[in-house]
Enzyme design. Structure first.
Site, PDB file in Angstrom:
ATOM      1  N   TYR A 195      29.387  34.009  39.299  1.00 46.99           N
ATOM      2  CA  TYR A 195      29.716  35.423  39.459  1.00 46.99           C
ATOM      3  C   TYR A 195      28.388  36.167  39.531  1.00 46.99           C
ATOM      4  O   TYR A 195      27.565  36.045  38.630  1.00 46.99           O
ATOM      5  CB  TYR A 195      30.525  35.941  38.267  1.00 46.99           C
ATOM      6  CG  TYR A 195      31.990  35.617  38.327  1.00 46.99           C
ATOM      7  CD1 TYR A 195      32.788  36.085  39.356  1.00 46.99           C
ATOM      8  CD2 TYR A 195      32.589  34.854  37.319  1.00 46.99           C
ATOM      9  CE1 TYR A 195      34.141  35.799  39.401  1.00 46.99           C
ATOM     10  CE2 TYR A 195      33.947  34.561  37.361  1.00 46.99           C
ATOM     11  CZ  TYR A 195      34.710  35.030  38.402  1.00 46.99           C
ATOM     12  OH  TYR A 195      36.046  34.740  38.450  1.00 46.99           O
ATOM     13  N   HIS A 252      42.152  33.884  44.909  1.00 48.63           N
ATOM     14  CA  HIS A 252      41.994  33.807  43.447  1.00 48.63           C
ATOM     15  C   HIS A 252      43.339  33.527  42.768  1.00 48.63           C
ATOM     16  O   HIS A 252      43.609  33.999  41.666  1.00 48.63           O
ATOM     17  CB  HIS A 252      41.385  35.100  42.906  1.00 48.63           C
ATOM     18  CG  HIS A 252      40.490  34.890  41.717  1.00 48.63           C
ATOM     19  ND1 HIS A 252      39.123  34.831  41.812  1.00 48.63           N
ATOM     20  CD2 HIS A 252      40.754  34.714  40.409  1.00 48.63           C
ATOM     21  CE1 HIS A 252      38.597  34.650  40.614  1.00 48.63           C
ATOM     22  NE2 HIS A 252      39.578  34.555  39.737  1.00 48.63           N
TER      23      HIS A 252
END
Length: 421
Positions: free
Chosen positions: A151, A320
């Site tokens: 991330y 996701h």
């Protein structure tokens, strides 16, 4: 066969003695049983999605739009499940998707998954939001394949530190998640008022990082004037703070006296996502590492082209698992469109909605080079730890192997659209 017939025979033979598998084969039963092993908050976090969860439903129902058409009298006695990705040969077309906060499902969950994946030679993608540092997982995996999910933080120094650690851990690729620059609107978690990171869970990659620790030290003692980030003080608040200080690395009393644990959580929440991330930023990542760079969260052919134009080595078609945007199109539709527009000369992986071996085969037939498994192995983890993860992954491999044999396909490399209608 390595998995198919052997697994099938073992299950039926055990059934003669009245023994049923501890980890259910059917996904709906698997999820139902796992729910009994998970806390209400943990199940909501794992099973939940954005909004009304229409994207989760779409991810699964879209598989019904593609059916197999198979010739008869062409069954093959053996099936080669091996694939090649970025110059490396892998034993199966499966990867364990990066799933955060695995200790919600099982104590030391990341380590249990690492052992299972290493044993089965399935690449584990270390989550950036793991509950155990990547170094601990790497130590127990020996030469088992592993990748690292990134991330992109607001701190480029932290990004570089995480990438360098992944390299030292012998990760074979960096997976940049693009679709979580902000958290999606997740009613199940919101109704419970629960975000695991605020409790110090899922931040082990950060708390073990020297750059993050340096940022925390600079932030200690600073006054936070944002009243929206300050919970009302009551016994529950105090209890959660004490648990946070116990959970965070280091001395409980030092964490409590210094406020380090609380500062670390606030720092994490402030910097772990970067909403202003743009395609041009990938050039900086490309300069940080020689490892293959894959971007996860691609849903359109236009974005796929942009990704490759900006130097990535591969993409993961994914939404996701329906956790970020409600009302989205099923990810398999996106895969079909992207492959048809880009052709088959690019490395394209698939994620979101996989619930069976047949689903894996459909994704591969549409052109995916490999497939990521997510929620199913987490449910296996909740039920039976490492053995549960192994059981789920073996079930996938056994079904893939048997079905390909029945379809007359002796290698996953030979799958293409001619097997679908």
């Amino acid at each position: 066969m390595k998995y198919g017939v052997i697994t099938q025979k073992a299950r039926y033979t055990s059934g003669m003695a009245g023994k049923k598998p501890k980890v259910p084969v059917d996904f709906n039963k698997l999820e139902e049983k796992a729910k009994a092993f998970l806390s209400k908050k943990a199940f909501a976090y794992v099973a939940g999605g954005a909004g009304t969860e229409k994207t989760i439903k779409a991810n699964q129902t879209v598989f019904d739009e593609y059916q197999f058409k198979c010739p008869m009298m062409q069954s093959t006695p053996s099936v080669d499940l091996q694939i090649s990705l970025f110059g490396k040969r892998y034993d199966t077309p499966l990867l364990a998707a990066p799933i955060g906060v695995l200790d919600l499902a099982f104590k030391d969950g990341d380590l249990a998954v690492a052992r299972a994946c290493s044993k089965l030679r399935i690449p584990m993608i270390f989550s950036n939001q793991a509950s155990s540092p990547m170094e601990e997982c790497s130590r127990i995996m020996a030469n088992g394949p592993r990748w690292f999910q990134l991330y992109w933080s607001k701190s480029d120094k932290l990004v570089q530190s995480l990438v360098e650690r992944a390299e030292r851990c012998n990760c074979e690729a960096i997976v940049v998640t693009l679709d979580t620059t902000l958290l999606g609107w997740r009613p199940r978690d919101l109704d419970l008022g629960y975000l695991p990171f605020l409790h110090g869970k899922g931040i082990a990659q950060y708390s073990s990082d020297p750059i993050f620790q340096e940022i925390v030290r600079k932030n200690q003692g600073k006054t936070n004037n944002d009243n929206n980030s300050k919970p009302p003080v009551n016994l529950t608040t105090v209890w959660n703070l004490l648990k946070l200080c116990h959970h965070y690395p280091g001395s409980f009393w030092n964490n409590l006296r210094s406020g380090r644990a609380l500062t670390a959580v606030k720092t994490f929440i402030d910097i772990y996502m970067r909403p202003e991330l743009r395609w041009e930023d990938l050039k900086r990542l490309r300069a940080m590492t020689s490892l293959p760079v894959i971007v996860k969260g691609i849903q359109t052919a236009a974005d796929a082209r942009l990704a490759f134009d900006h130097g990535v080595n591969g993409i993961i078609v994914s939404n996701h698992g329906g956790r970020q945007i409600d009302g989205g199109v099923g990810a398999l539709t996106c895969l079909d469109e992207i492959i048809q527009e880009l052709g088959s000369d690019k490395t394209v992986l698939f994620d979101s909605g996989i619930r069976s071996g047949a689903d894996v085969i459909k994704a591969l037939a549409l052109g995916a080079n490999a497939v990521l498994i997510g929620r199913p192995f987490v449910y296996g983890l909740a039920i039976d730890g490492q053995s549960g993860v192994e059981a789920v992954l073996i079930n996938f491999l056994a079904e893939i192997e048997l079905q390909l044999s029945l379809m007359g396909v002796d290698s996953v490399d030979k799958l293409d659209r001619k097997y679908l209608m």
